[in-house]
Design a protein around this motif. Sequence first.
Motif, PDB file in Angstrom:
ATOM      1  N   ASN A  93       0.833  -1.250  -0.115  1.00 22.90           N
ATOM      2  CA  ASN A  93       0.034  -0.023   0.036  1.00 22.90           C
ATOM      3  C   ASN A  93       0.711   1.287   0.113  1.00 22.90           C
ATOM      4  OD1 ASN A  93      -2.683  -1.009  -0.012  1.00 22.90           O
ATOM      5  ND2 ASN A  93      -2.508  -1.732   1.860  1.00 22.90           N
ATOM      6  N   PRO A 116       3.817   3.436  -2.428  1.00 26.55           N
ATOM      7  CA  PRO A 116       4.395   3.468  -3.721  1.00 26.55           C
ATOM      8  C   PRO A 116       5.715   2.900  -3.695  1.00 26.55           C
ATOM      9  CG  PRO A 116       3.108   5.431  -3.198  1.00 26.55           C
ATOM     10  CD  PRO A 116       3.246   4.682  -2.176  1.00 26.55           C
ATOM     11  N   LEU A 158       8.140   4.008  -5.325  1.00 28.86           N
ATOM     12  CA  LEU A 158       9.172   5.035  -5.516  1.00 28.86           C
ATOM     13  C   LEU A 158       9.574   5.445  -4.119  1.00 28.86           C
ATOM     14  CD1 LEU A 158      10.519   6.897  -7.095  1.00 28.86           C
ATOM     15  CD2 LEU A 158       8.802   8.638  -7.010  1.00 28.86           C
ATOM     16  N   LYS A 190       9.724  -3.220 -15.264  1.00 28.59           N
ATOM     17  CA  LYS A 190       9.321  -1.863 -15.588  1.00 28.59           C
ATOM     18  C   LYS A 190       9.493  -0.895 -14.541  1.00 28.59           C
ATOM     19  CE  LYS A 190       5.359  -3.603 -17.394  1.00 28.59           C
ATOM     20  NZ  LYS A 190       4.154  -3.259 -17.660  1.00 28.59           N
ATOM     21  N   ILE A 192      12.994   8.484 -26.812  1.00 24.58           N
ATOM     22  CA  ILE A 192      11.941   8.071 -26.512  1.00 24.58           C
ATOM     23  C   ILE A 192      11.341   6.802 -27.135  1.00 24.58           C
ATOM     24  CG2 ILE A 192       9.678   8.484 -25.378  1.00 24.58           C
ATOM     25  CD1 ILE A 192      10.640  10.952 -24.555  1.00 24.58           C
ATOM     26  N   MET A 204      11.270   3.178 -25.641  1.00 26.49           N
ATOM     27  CA  MET A 204       9.921   2.309 -25.661  1.00 26.49           C
ATOM     28  C   MET A 204       9.827   1.052 -26.503  1.00 26.49           C
ATOM     29  SD  MET A 204       6.944   4.958 -26.148  1.00 26.49           S
ATOM     30  CE  MET A 204       6.041   5.725 -24.882  1.00 26.49           C
ATOM     31  N   PRO A 235       7.265   1.209 -19.568  1.00 26.14           N
ATOM     32  CA  PRO A 235       6.881   1.748 -18.127  1.00 26.14           C
ATOM     33  C   PRO A 235       6.329   3.033 -18.092  1.00 26.14           C
ATOM     34  CG  PRO A 235       9.144   1.281 -18.678  1.00 26.14           C
ATOM     35  CD  PRO A 235       8.687   1.065 -19.759  1.00 26.14           C
ATOM     36  N   ILE A 278       7.003   5.628 -16.725  1.00 24.82           N
ATOM     37  CA  ILE A 278       7.841   7.004 -16.860  1.00 24.82           C
ATOM     38  C   ILE A 278       8.155   7.419 -18.419  1.00 24.82           C
ATOM     39  CG2 ILE A 278      10.135   7.435 -16.775  1.00 24.82           C
ATOM     40  CD1 ILE A 278      10.605   6.429 -14.292  1.00 24.82           C
ATOM     41  N   THR A 279       8.093   6.219 -19.326  1.00 23.68           N
ATOM     42  CA  THR A 279       8.071   6.675 -20.682  1.00 23.68           C
ATOM     43  C   THR A 279       7.044   7.435 -21.114  1.00 23.68           C
ATOM     44  OG1 THR A 279       7.700   4.555 -21.251  1.00 23.68           O
ATOM     45  CG2 THR A 279       9.854   4.779 -21.042  1.00 23.68           C
ATOM     46  N   LEU A 280       5.925   6.932 -20.795  1.00 22.14           N
ATOM     47  CA  LEU A 280       4.531   7.525 -21.280  1.00 22.14           C
ATOM     48  C   LEU A 280       4.684   8.973 -20.393  1.00 22.14           C
ATOM     49  CD1 LEU A 280       1.917   4.941 -20.651  1.00 22.14           C
ATOM     50  CD2 LEU A 280       3.047   5.736 -22.721  1.00 22.14           C
ATOM     51  N   PHE A 297       7.337  10.655 -20.046  1.00 24.28           N
ATOM     52  CA  PHE A 297       8.294  11.543 -20.783  1.00 24.28           C
ATOM     53  C   PHE A 297       7.486  12.167 -22.147  1.00 24.28           C
ATOM     54  CE2 PHE A 297      12.243   9.448 -19.155  1.00 24.28           C
ATOM     55  CZ  PHE A 297      12.482  10.319 -18.375  1.00 24.28           C
ATOM     56  N   VAL A 298       6.766  11.050 -22.615  1.00 26.29           N
ATOM     57  CA  VAL A 298       5.889  11.432 -23.787  1.00 26.29           C
ATOM     58  C   VAL A 298       5.004  12.991 -23.609  1.00 26.29           C
ATOM     59  CG1 VAL A 298       4.087  10.828 -25.387  1.00 26.29           C
ATOM     60  CG2 VAL A 298       5.874   9.168 -24.775  1.00 26.29           C
ATOM     61  N   LYS A 338      -0.790   5.063  -6.394  1.00 26.73           N
ATOM     62  CA  LYS A 338       0.411   4.939  -6.004  1.00 26.73           C
ATOM     63  C   LYS A 338       1.543   5.491  -7.153  1.00 26.73           C
ATOM     64  CE  LYS A 338       0.601   0.767  -5.095  1.00 26.73           C
ATOM     65  NZ  LYS A 338       1.014  -0.619  -4.842  1.00 26.73           N
ATOM     66  N   THR A 355       2.934   9.085  -7.953  1.00 34.88           N
ATOM     67  CA  THR A 355       4.357   9.701  -7.249  1.00 34.88           C
ATOM     68  C   THR A 355       5.457   9.703  -8.369  1.00 34.88           C
ATOM     69  OG1 THR A 355       4.674   7.682  -6.837  1.00 34.88           O
ATOM     70  CG2 THR A 355       3.984   8.896  -4.724  1.00 34.88           C
ATOM     71  N   LEU A 356       5.318   9.264  -9.336  1.00 32.79           N
ATOM     72  CA  LEU A 356       6.243   9.196 -10.450  1.00 32.79           C
ATOM     73  C   LEU A 356       6.352  10.440 -11.142  1.00 32.79           C
ATOM     74  CD1 LEU A 356       6.221   6.197 -10.176  1.00 32.79           C
ATOM     75  CD2 LEU A 356       6.270   5.743 -12.566  1.00 32.79           C
ATOM     76  N   ILE A 416       7.170  13.122  -9.958  1.00 33.98           N
ATOM     77  CA  ILE A 416       8.411  13.944  -9.569  1.00 33.98           C
ATOM     78  C   ILE A 416       9.550  13.971 -10.712  1.00 33.98           C
ATOM     79  CG2 ILE A 416       7.812  13.710  -7.172  1.00 33.98           C
ATOM     80  CD1 ILE A 416      10.341  11.743  -7.137  1.00 33.98           C
ATOM     81  N   ILE A 417       9.358  12.869 -11.633  1.00 32.33           N
ATOM     82  CA  ILE A 417      10.741  12.771 -12.379  1.00 32.33           C
ATOM     83  C   ILE A 417      10.455  13.588 -13.488  1.00 32.33           C
ATOM     84  CG2 ILE A 417      11.465  11.042 -14.207  1.00 32.33           C
ATOM     85  CD1 ILE A 417      10.946   8.710 -11.982  1.00 32.33           C
ATOM     86  N   VAL A 425       6.275  13.762  -2.665  1.00 29.85           N
ATOM     87  CA  VAL A 425       7.770  13.183  -2.798  1.00 29.85           C
ATOM     88  C   VAL A 425       8.465  14.198  -3.575  1.00 29.85           C
ATOM     89  CG1 VAL A 425       9.181  11.511  -3.614  1.00 29.85           C
ATOM     90  CG2 VAL A 425       6.927  10.928  -3.178  1.00 29.85           C
ATOM     91  N   PHE A 434      -0.104   7.684   2.004  1.00 27.93           N
ATOM     92  CA  PHE A 434      -0.349   6.874   1.036  1.00 27.93           C
ATOM     93  C   PHE A 434      -1.058   5.669   1.468  1.00 27.93           C
ATOM     94  CE2 PHE A 434       1.931   9.644  -1.700  1.00 27.93           C
ATOM     95  CZ  PHE A 434       1.391   9.259  -3.037  1.00 27.93           C
TER      96      PHE A 434
END
Lengths: 404, 438
Positions: free
Chosen positions: A137, A139, A141, A342, A374, A378, B279, B281-283, B285-286, B374, B377-378, B380-381, B388, B415
Amino acid sequence: MSSSGQPPPEPFRVSQLLYDTRYRSYTIQIFALAVLMLAFAWAIDNAVRNLEALGKDIDFSFIFETSAYDINQHLLDYDSTSTHGRAAVIGIINTILIAVMGCITATVIGVLAGVLRLSRNWVVARLMTVYIETVRNIPVLIWILFTVAIVNEVLPGVRSFRGEDAMTGLLFDSVFITNRGFYIPAPVFEAGSAAVGVVLLLSMAAAWYFGRWARARQAATGQILPVFWGRLAILVIPVLLAFFAAGSPISLEIPALKGFNFKGGIYMRDSLIGLWLALSVYTGAFIAEIVRAGILAISKGQTEAAYALGIRPGRTMSLVVLPQALRVIVPPLISQFLNLTKNSSLAIAVGYMDATGTLGGITLNQTGREMECILLLMAFYLAASLTISGAMNAYNRSVRLKER
Amino acid sequence: MAGEKSVAFVAEQQIPPSPPPVRTGGALGWARDNLFSGVFNSVATLLSLAFVAYILAMVVPWLFIDSVWNASSLQGCREVDDGACLAVINERFLQFVFGFYPEELRWRPILAFVLLFVAIWPALFSSAPRKLLIFSALYPLLAYWLIWGGSLWGPVGAVVGIAIGWACIRFLPPLLARGRLDEGLAFLAAVGAGILGAALWWLFCVIAFEEALSTVLAISLEPVESARLGGFLLSTIIGVSGIAGSLPIGIVLALGRQSNLILIKGVCVGFIEFIRGVPLITLLFVAWLLLSYFLPPGTEFDLILRVVIMVTAFASAYMAEVIRGGLAGLPRGQYEAADSLGLDYWKSMRLIVLPQALKISIPGIVNTFIGLFKDTTLVIIIGLLDPVGLLQPIRADQNWNGIVWELYGFIALFFFIFCFAMSRYSMYLERNLDVGHR
């Protein structure tokens, strides 16, 4: 009197395209295709015009240009004069490294936790429940940042291995756990180690063949051979003989403290260690739930039937329960492995240079070719996922219940 | 009885049952059975207890006894006591919640958050008045207006576009059919007119509409730029919009994947497998770098909105797979029964198949929601300041330099509470909806 011929064919009406099931599917699909192609054309036209306005083009030649940046952890030769393509390969290898390490430890943790959660021991079962619920529960990260912080803040510094009352490393002073990462011995291969390798491969093949032969013999005569010990002997003895016959060509290089840092051996950075632990613990909690569900899915009648046939508990587990439980466990397990791979792209948050860190990070920033980088990134992840899920589907087909 | 002589070795009354041995009954027996039934088990129990005691002995004094709530810096905390320096959370709490949202405008996100519960009430509980669903449908635009501010007429203009499209599809066919146009063709024409009308409205008329009404009756809130949004507010915005968007899109994708129409099926499979293969993250980035390339030149498009779009696309692919599992888990007879009743495709899906399939897939759906929340949180990248992301500025602050565990613990707790609550709600729902197959 009455003629019973075919009714005259109805004239085609436009509304049949929508209301007649013979034609409707074509209408819908052609319409959808048209909309889709229009949307693609619109997007690509926009992209072309935008790129033109910026004076950019689509060009992959940056792969062969000098990268001019360092990667702090690399398994193959690399320095800042290597190309961007080489940097991407190093990143991809780092991704694979963390993924393989993580999958192994996550499976160990997950199987242990999943079995223990079903234990009759109340305290142990509750402890595992708390572990699983807490980890799942929060994340991933946060877990990654948290474990890297633990490595950096809690583990002893390199300095504490020096001086008067210095700490000693683990395992006869050969493994050093510090806040900069782990230092472990590295194998050194000298001339003659190739022969040992060949012997190892041969004995692996022999061990596999021995197992097959023993099974065939058991099926034919009913005699059970000590397969495990036989295999162990076949694996170990020839390799040891070859090792000493070739004059011990493989040795360990133990890290030693020189100046302000350890030299020699293999250095696993703090970010690698933190990422590895976090991904293992996080994915382990998910695997634990999968293992538990798999074991619970096998009805008690199966075990009881095996006992009724007089099969011993150990063999009941290996011959009756596990093969059936694995059928339930393996597909979601592999999708967890994919998730771990991933999730390893979060390495970019702690500075571990995986594929996202090199190709999607520094290379992208230096060359300014975001579209190409990218796309390549991908394509790599997609190829990896599709390969693994293809293998999974093949496995699923091979173990599927043959229903008649 | 009286005349008979009692026999010495026959008991005259029944002996009361003796209590079970202490070692098998009660707490002791339970402990013996469950905790100490063998050497291995006993060792495991003792080790686990020792572990729990160790952790508690470490955390409880640190967090509850020696902790400091009021100080202005880490130095100040350490002067008072050596436990957790919770003063940092005390001081930065509002920043964690709102990011850099202007202080005097913070009632707006709070109001939006409260209204969120009104909007999801009819979705969660069937006892709520049905009319509220209209409010739920309008809520996204209302929340957008409240949080980002600006003129009220912008969101209203967007609604008008939808209304135009709907009105065309609803009212045009009878009109066209009266003009001796074929019925099917009339419907097709109406759909086309609806889409075209809405598109034209959005492309050309919305801005004029907004400006015109703003001059007549200016209702507007002070605009807040996206860069000032952050903290849990940002997580909630991305999470809630992703959740709300991914369920319907996921259902459509799952139905498309099951469809007989080869083209539709191919597109859906391709989309799902692509999204699940890369992943998040790549999306992101897109969303960050590439999405604006694919829009008409000069389009200014908010980063948070782009992120929401990509996160929604990401979650809908996973949602589609979960729902596909539910659709596949339904007995074939249900599909056949719906067909034999003469229901058309959409009716059979809406009335027979989907209610059951969705019920089966509730655990998976909620798991996807939890995963989506969850995954917020990504961001932040790509430089957004979710909780975060706020850690870095706080730890870079001279006063709080060197603070680690308190901040991670606080965010993790936030969370955990949300995700744990969601998973418990799904269990409740599963039990409540489980009417069984009678």
